[in-house]
Write a protein that holds these residues in place. Structure first.
Motif, mmCIF file in Angstrom:
data_model
loop_
_atom_site.group_PDB
_atom_site.id
_atom_site.type_symbol
_atom_site.label_atom_id
_atom_site.label_comp_id
_atom_site.label_asym_id
_atom_site.label_seq_id
_atom_site.Cartn_x
_atom_site.Cartn_y
_atom_site.Cartn_z
ATOM 1 N N GLU A 1 45.830 35.832 51.063
ATOM 2 C CA GLU A 1 45.497 36.144 49.554
ATOM 3 C C GLU A 1 44.121 36.268 49.270
ATOM 4 O OE1 GLU A 1 46.997 32.552 47.456
ATOM 5 O OE2 GLU A 1 49.104 33.183 47.909
ATOM 6 N N VAL A 2 43.734 36.669 48.067
ATOM 7 C CA VAL A 2 42.559 37.111 47.634
ATOM 8 C C VAL A 2 41.794 36.216 46.452
ATOM 9 C CG1 VAL A 2 41.216 39.139 47.011
ATOM 10 C CG2 VAL A 2 42.746 39.636 48.334
ATOM 11 N N LEU A 3 41.035 35.619 46.443
ATOM 12 C CA LEU A 3 40.261 35.199 45.620
ATOM 13 C C LEU A 3 39.267 35.852 45.036
ATOM 14 C CD1 LEU A 3 39.475 32.533 43.734
ATOM 15 C CD2 LEU A 3 37.948 31.851 45.473
ATOM 16 N N THR A 4 39.266 36.302 43.577
ATOM 17 C CA THR A 4 38.301 37.225 43.169
ATOM 18 C C THR A 4 37.286 36.432 42.255
ATOM 19 O OG1 THR A 4 39.724 39.248 42.946
ATOM 20 C CG2 THR A 4 37.882 39.067 41.551
ATOM 21 N N VAL A 5 36.011 36.677 42.404
ATOM 22 C CA VAL A 5 34.765 35.995 41.739
ATOM 23 C C VAL A 5 34.261 36.842 40.934
ATOM 24 C CG1 VAL A 5 32.871 34.399 41.698
ATOM 25 C CG2 VAL A 5 34.771 34.221 43.650
ATOM 26 N N MET A 6 34.195 36.629 39.756
ATOM 27 C CA MET A 6 33.558 37.855 38.607
ATOM 28 C C MET A 6 32.394 37.193 37.894
ATOM 29 S SD MET A 6 36.920 40.047 37.406
ATOM 30 C CE MET A 6 35.740 41.645 37.236
ATOM 31 N N GLY A 7 31.379 38.073 37.595
ATOM 32 C CA GLY A 7 30.378 37.289 36.597
ATOM 33 C C GLY A 7 29.081 38.488 36.706
ATOM 34 N N PRO A 8 28.120 38.110 35.674
ATOM 35 C CA PRO A 8 27.054 38.918 35.720
ATOM 36 C C PRO A 8 25.862 38.799 36.914
ATOM 37 C CG PRO A 8 26.852 37.197 34.092
ATOM 38 C CD PRO A 8 28.263 37.259 34.678
ATOM 39 N N SER A 9 25.142 39.747 37.044
ATOM 40 C CA SER A 9 24.222 39.294 37.991
ATOM 41 C C SER A 9 23.501 38.150 37.950
ATOM 42 C CB SER A 9 23.154 40.585 38.142
ATOM 43 O OG SER A 9 23.857 41.753 38.390
#
Length: 210
Positions: A30-38
Motif C-alpha cells: 500500500e501507499v501512504l501519500t503525504v501532501m503539503g506546501p514546501s
C-alpha cells in the motif's frame, strides 16, 4: 505486530513549531501519500523514517517496520529504499554496474550478471548494460534508479517527489511501474508529492499537511 510500516503517535517539531503528527499503518503493497506546501515537513518525515533526521528536530512516538522498532537503528540497517526527484545514478559506472550495486552481497559473478540482465529486460532496457548513464533519457534513468533500489530488496520504499521532473506521459508510466512493483513485492510505500494526480494514482491514504 503485523507486517508493514507503523507510525505510532509520531510527532515532529522544530523548536516551538509543531510540524506534523502521524498515526497510521502502511500495509505491505500500500501507499501512504503525504501532501503539503514546501516547509510543511514532508521530507522531514522521510528523513525520520530513514534515520537521518537532524538533531535540531524534536520527535516523539515510534516507527516500526515489520514488527521491528526502528528507534536507534542506524540508516544502513533499516533496509529502506528511497527514490528522489533525480535518479542519482553513479556517473563513473555503466548502467549494468549501477544495477549490480543494488544486489545483495554473496552472489557469484555469473549470477549477478544474470540478475542484472533480467532486471534490464523487466524495465524494457534490454542491452543497455554497457551504456553510460549520461546517455539515458529521463525516463530511462528513472527506471534504472527504481530497479537498482528494488534489487536491494528493501523492506519499505520512500518516494520523495520522484515523478516531478518527468513529462506527463512518462509520469503516468513511472507511477504505474513504481506502484505496481511495490504491490508485487508487498513493500509499504510512503510518497511525498505536490501533485494530486500522484495521490490519485497511489490509491491509498492521504495525509495533508498545512
Amino acid at each position: 505486530m503485523s507486517k508493514g510500516l507503523h507510525f505510532q503517535g509520531v510527532r515532529i517539531a522544530h523548536g516551538t513549531t509543531a510540524l506534523l503528527s502521524v498515526d497510521t499503518v502502511v500495509a505491505p503493497g500500500e501507499v501512504l501519500t503525504v501532501m503539503g506546501p514546501s516547509g510543511s515537513g514532508k521530507s522531514t518525515l522521510l528523513n525520520l523514517v530513514m534515520g537521518g533526521l537532524a538533531p535540531s528536530f524534536q520527535t516523539t512516538g515510534c516507527i516500526s517496520l515489520d514488527g521491528r522498532d526502528l528507534t536507534g537503528v542506524p540508516p544502513e540497517a533499516r533496509h529502506i529504499g528511497i527514490l528522489y526527484q533525480d535518479p542519482l545514478l553513479f556517473p563513473h559506472l555503466d548502467v549494468a554496474s549501477n544495477l549490480a550495486f543494488g544486489l545483495p552481497r554473496g552472489c557469484s559473478r555469473a549470477a549477478r550478471r544474470e540478475m542484472v540482465a533480467d532486471a534490464l529486460k523487466q524495465i524494457n532496457l534490454d542491452g543497455f548494460g554497457p551504456r553510460d548513464p549520461s546517455t539515458l533519457s529521463g525516463g530511462q534513468a528513472a527506471r534504472v534508479a527504481l530497479m537498482r533500489t528494488l534489487l536491494s530488496r528493501p523492506c519499505a520504499l520512500l518516494l520523495d517527489e520522484p515523478f516531478s521532473k518527468l513529462d506527463t506521459e512518462l509520469r503516468a508510466q513511472m507511477r504505474e511501474l513504481v506502484f505496481g512493483r511495490a504491490r508485487d513485492a508487498a513493500i509499504p510505500v510512503v510518497l511525498v508529492t505536490h501533485d494530486e494526480a500522484d495521490a490519485a494514482a497511489a490509491g491509498g491514504e492521504v495525509i495533508r499537511l498545512d
